[in-house]
Enzyme design. Structure first.
Site, PDB file in Angstrom:
ATOM      1  CB  CYS A 177      -5.313   2.073   1.205  1.00 43.11           C
ATOM      2  SG  CYS A 177      -4.514   2.710   2.696  1.00 43.11           S
ATOM      3  CG  HIS A 214      -2.220   1.308  -4.460  1.00 42.42           C
ATOM      4  ND1 HIS A 214      -3.269   1.977  -3.842  1.00 42.42           N
ATOM      5  CD2 HIS A 214      -1.405   0.896  -3.450  1.00 42.42           C
ATOM      6  CE1 HIS A 214      -3.105   1.953  -2.534  1.00 42.42           C
ATOM      7  NE2 HIS A 214      -1.978   1.303  -2.263  1.00 42.42           N
ATOM      8  CD  GLU A 265       0.072  -0.490  -8.737  1.00 40.08           C
ATOM      9  OE1 GLU A 265      -1.027  -0.207  -9.247  1.00 40.08           O
ATOM     10  OE2 GLU A 265       0.657   0.247  -7.917  1.00 40.08           O
ATOM     11  CE  LYS A 290      -2.348   5.844  -3.313  1.00 41.45           C
ATOM     12  NZ  LYS A 290      -2.972   5.294  -4.539  1.00 41.45           N
ATOM     13  CG  HIS A 309      -1.933   6.325   0.436  1.00 41.69           C
ATOM     14  ND1 HIS A 309      -3.231   6.176   0.010  1.00 41.69           N
ATOM     15  CD2 HIS A 309      -1.498   5.065   0.758  1.00 41.69           C
ATOM     16  CE1 HIS A 309      -3.561   4.900   0.060  1.00 41.69           C
ATOM     17  NE2 HIS A 309      -2.524   4.214   0.495  1.00 41.69           N
ATOM     18  CG  PHE A 316      -2.013  -1.657   5.894  1.00 39.28           C
ATOM     19  CD1 PHE A 316      -1.074  -1.577   4.885  1.00 39.28           C
ATOM     20  CD2 PHE A 316      -1.810  -0.887   7.036  1.00 39.28           C
ATOM     21  CE1 PHE A 316       0.049  -0.762   4.999  1.00 39.28           C
ATOM     22  CE2 PHE A 316      -0.693  -0.072   7.171  1.00 39.28           C
ATOM     23  CZ  PHE A 316       0.238  -0.012   6.153  1.00 39.28           C
TER      24      PHE A 316
END
Length: 536
Positions: free
Chosen positions: A287, A427, A438, A458, A463, A523
């Site tokens: 991502c 993110h 984050e 998002k 996402h 990931f």
């Protein structure tokens, strides 16, 4: 000539040859460490050792440079055109002139290696909230949600039945019908977004004709690739191999066309369609893909390897195998009764991310190139960074060290201080662990800066996986252009570990952005941060 004169001439020639081969080595990222002693005549070695004031070290440097040049030239080092010119200069008494020419070339080379500024001159998107940057961002500012029930297939058997699905999409006038039937949807999204970015950047056919094609490139990526093509092939295989499309093989074949489903296929398509011969390749870092592509594309420009780069990301995996895979990972929200409320970053009731689809593309240009053609400059790209958590396949590091390092390195690369950042497009995916890690990293890096505003795109589109970084980069540039930052929707019960003073509220806010940071993580512990600022 006398002995001393011969030594001086030979040393001068060797120095000039060393300079020439050093230029070649600097332009390569590979080094050949094999000994090249045998390629130097014994008499030359002795003369250099005896005559050079630097002794054997000069010979060693020449050996190393000569060894590296063997990667690009024939085994006979003295048979190359540059050396023949040097030999002619020696015999004709033009050593001084040749040395000055070589020195001038090195000065020019150093000048060309000075950092070049990179600007954004065009943007294109395909998203659940719009198919152009203006419509897309206007919906974000209004706090509209693009999350809805999945309609593309029957998902009644799945615990998650919602997504940021693009309901209406057309390739008319942008992609030939024949290609539309063969390409995976993620390819179509990126192709149309790319063409829209060129159009937005004022790159008409006449303008394109003036481009140096050897200095134009494409760097695009996808986290998941063409899963629809694979899925359809598996379904066809249940009936018979005769039902399978030959393009499934082509997209697997190492040297095949690969344009049906692999991310690198679109770079090949652009290369053939427009004749762009600069950097053309694909990146896949989960991502964080979009950010990786943007930063690498910008680096090609700053290093002088390109003047124009199309960059971004795309993904479209709202299909049974895509949905099922993330369900198996227990990563998705199951708030099916109220889709628009499902994606809720930093809210205490968040229960996983909502999958989306789409593409984002930026047209990056070297500043002087853009100014010369009279392009509209939306923002300047200042720099960025990549790091890896090196911790777990899906879980972020508990101490947030990887994210903190990415942010700090991005600021250093951009040449700005933490006080210069007053907007962060986070993110923040609406997962229990990721959002807090984050947030803590941002707090660590920026402290309690009263000017800092943080939001998550998002919360409204879900996402978009490999496309998220690129689409959010478009949102970040739009924030710089408009002077408005979009709200965080669904932040009704903030997590107790979060100070909402840093977060944008439920309504859009005015903000004179000094510099903006956009984060993307993936990931495998892939971390990336990129920095934009108003062009001045």
């Amino acid at each position: 000539m006398g002995g001393a004169s011969s030594c001086d001439s030979l040393v001068a020639a060797c120095c000039m040859f060393s300079s020439a081969t050093h230029t070649i080595v600097e332009r390569s990222t590979q080094f050949d460490t094999r000994s090249s002693t045998s390629r130097w005549p014994r008499r030359s070695r002795l003369l250099i050792n005896n005559c050079s004031p630097h002794g054997p070290q000069t010979l060693m440097t020449s050996r190393n440079n000569n060894a590296s040049s063997s990667l690009f030239e024939s085994n006979n080092t003295f048979s190359n055109p540059k050396q023949r010119r040097l030999n002619r200069a020696l015999t004709s008494g033009q050593v001084t002139t040749t040395l000055e020419t070589e020195k001038e070339a090195m000065v020019n080379k150093k000048h060309s290696l000075e950092p070049r500024r990179v600007v954004v001159t065009g943007m294109g998107v395909e998203t659940p909230l719009g198919h152009d940057p203006h419509t897309f961002y206007d919906n974000l500012l209004q706090g509209n949600s693009g999350i809805s029930q999945i309609e593309s297939f029957d998902c009644s058997a799945f615990p998650t039945r919602i997504a940021g699905e693009i309901k209406s999409f057309s390739t008319q006038g942008l992609v030939a019908p024949k290609l539309s039937k063969r390409m995976d949807k993620f390819m179509l999204y990126l192709l149309t977004a790319g063409k829209k970015a060129l159009e937005d950047g004022g790159v008409t056919e006449d303008v394109m004709a003036e481009f140096d094609k050897s200095r134009c490139g494409v760097l695009i990526g996808s986290a998941m690739g063409g899963m629809k093509v694979f899925y359809d092939a598996l379904e066809a295989l249940k009936i018979s191999y005769r039902k399978m499309s030959p393009f499934v093989y082509l997209c697997h074949h190492k040297h095949g066309f690969r344009y049906a489903c692999l991310g690198s296929g679109l770079t090949n398509f652009w290369r053939i369609l427009y004749g762009w011969m600069g950097p053309n390749y694909s990146i896949s870092t989960a991502c964080a893909t979009g950010n990786f592509c943007i930063l690498n594309a910008a680096n090609h420009i700053t290093r002088g390897e390109a003047d124009v780069m199309l960059c971004g990301g795309s993904d479209s995996v709202i299909i049974p195998i895509g949905l099922g895979g993330f369900v198996a990972c227990r990563a998705l929200s199951e708030n099916n009764d109220d889709p628009t409320k499902a994606s809720r970053p930093w809210d205490s009731n968040r229960d996983g991310f909502v999958m989306g689809e789409g593409a984002g593309v930026l047209l990056l240009e070297e500043l002087e190139h853009a100014k010369k053609r009279g392009a509209t400059i939306y923002a300047e790209f200042l720099g960025g960074s990549f790091t890896c958590d090196a911790y777990h396949i899906t879980e972020p590091r508990p101490d947030g060290a990887g994210v903190i390092l990415a942010i700090e390195k991005a600021l250093a690369h951009a040449g700005i201080s933490k006080e210069d950042i007053n907007y962060v497009n986070a993110h923040a995916t609406s997962t229990p662990a990721g959002d807090l890690k984050e947030y803590h990293a941002l707090s660590h890096c920026f402290g309690q800066n009263p000017e800092l505003r943080v939001n998550s795109t998002k919360s409204m589109i879900g996402h978009l996986l490999g496309a998220s970084g690129a689409v959010e980069a478009v949102a970040t540039v739009q924030a710089i252009k408009t002077g408005w930052v979009h709200p965080n929707i669904n932040l009704e019960n903030p997590d107790k570990a979060v100070d909402t003073k840093l977060l944008v509220g439920p309504k859009k806010e005015r903000l004179d952005i000094k510099a903006a940071l956009s984060n993307s993580f993936g990931f495998g512990g892939q971390n990336s941060s990129i920095v934009f600022a108003p062009y001045k």
